[in-house]
Write an enzyme that holds these catalytic residues in place. Structure first.
Site, PDB file in Angstrom:
ATOM      1  CG  HIS A 131      -2.106  -0.856   1.130  1.00 23.80           C
ATOM      2  ND1 HIS A 131      -2.075  -2.183   1.468  1.00 23.80           N
ATOM      3  CD2 HIS A 131      -3.376  -0.598   0.707  1.00 23.80           C
ATOM      4  CE1 HIS A 131      -3.269  -2.723   1.260  1.00 23.80           C
ATOM      5  NE2 HIS A 131      -4.079  -1.784   0.788  1.00 23.80           N
ATOM      6  CE  LYS A 135      -3.774  -0.433   4.815  1.00 18.87           C
ATOM      7  NZ  LYS A 135      -5.056   0.149   5.225  1.00 18.87           N
TER       8      LYS A 135
END
Ligand SMILES: NC(=O)c1ccc[n+]([C@@H]2O[C@H](COP(=O)([O-])OP(=O)(O)OC[C@H]3O[C@@H](n4cnc5c(N)ncnc54)[C@H](OP(=O)(O)O)[C@@H]3O)[C@@H](O)[C@H]2O)c1
Length: 239
Positions: A131, A135
């Protein structure tokens, strides 16, 4: 609730689908109960905030009698507490670590494959996820869901993050890469080959669309539902 990357995308998709937005909670310092009293009745709240805020926001929705769709990840240790509150207030909730249709198909595939692979102990599974660097939780809520499903079927004791040290634990490898929206892989490897399934999200729009579809489903209902209910998936373990 929450006007970051996901909140803005939810706004875009909800308006596109003909909905009205009666309020946007962008200030984390404002208590959610106070914020909910500021406008007239809403059919549903969609919540994408942060792990430390989600539970309080959801609890405030139950107290206010408004169904809540929560996509925030990293707060799931308090899920059973939220479910108990939902029952106590006769509320309505859908919480999912991932609202994308493709990921829910991926969850189905993961369980389907695991039920077959478990018969062949020469294959060992690992999960990879990647990701963007903004995040906050690691591993992703989606990777945790994939791991829990695999563990339930394979009987492994649990999972380990970024390690293969313990043989009896499933390995989940996480990386944070600038610009990566979300990538998940489940890989089964033997001495002679490997088999893998993967999902790659190109943009946040798929998550927002799923959350708005969940809100459309939840408005006017009572109880706890999942994306499987929204998408009409029924599992046939004999398949
Ligand atoms: N379920 C899914 O499909 C899915 C998909 C993508 C992301 N997510 C998850 O959704 C969450 C949000 O992601 P994102 O990319 O939108 O993050 P983001 O860009 O950081 O946005 C979150 C926003 O919520 C705000 N916020 C936090 N607590 C709040 C509160 N109590 N009241 C009002 N606003 C509050 C944050 O403000 P501050 O900056 O002041 O903290 C921030 O502006 C994360 O947990 C992420 O993992 C889920």
């Amino acid at each position: 609730m929450g006007y970051g990357r996901m909140g803005r995308m939810v706004e875009h998709v909800a308006l596109q689908r003909g909905h009205s937005i009666v309020g946007i909670k962008s200030d984390r310092s404002e208590p959610p109960d106070v914020w909910l009293q500021k406008f007239g009745p809403a059919d549903v709240v969609i919540e994408f905030t942060s792990p430390d805020s989600a539970f309080d926001n959801i609890a405030a929705c139950f107290r206010a009698g408004i169904p809540v769709v929560s996509g925030t990840t990293g707060w799931q240790k308090r899920l059973s507490e939220a479910e108990a509150l939902c029952r106590a207030h006769q509320g309505a909730m859908i919480a999912s670590s991932n609202f994308s249709l493709g990921v829910h198909l991926f969850f189905e595939l993961n369980r389907w494959l695991a039920r077959r692979m478990i018969k062949f102990p020469e294959y060992r599974p690992v999960i990879l996820e990647s990701h963007h660097t903004g995040k906050k939780d690691m591993p992703s809520g989606t990777a945790v869901q994939l791991a829990q499903d695999l563990i339930q079927i394979s009987g492994q004791k649990g999972w380990q993050l970024n390690s293969a040290e313990q043989e009896d634990l499933l390995s989940v490898f996480s990386s944070r890469v600038p610009g990566e929206v979300g990538r998940h892989q489940v890989i089964w490897t033997s001495q002679v080959d490997r088999l893998e399934i993967r999902h790659h999200a190109f943009s946040r729009e798929g998550f927002a669309l799923g959350a708005v579809m969940a809100a459309e489903f939840l408005a006017g209902r009572q109880g706890m539902y999942s994306m499987r209910d929204v998408l009409g998936f029924t599992e046939d373990s004999s398949e």
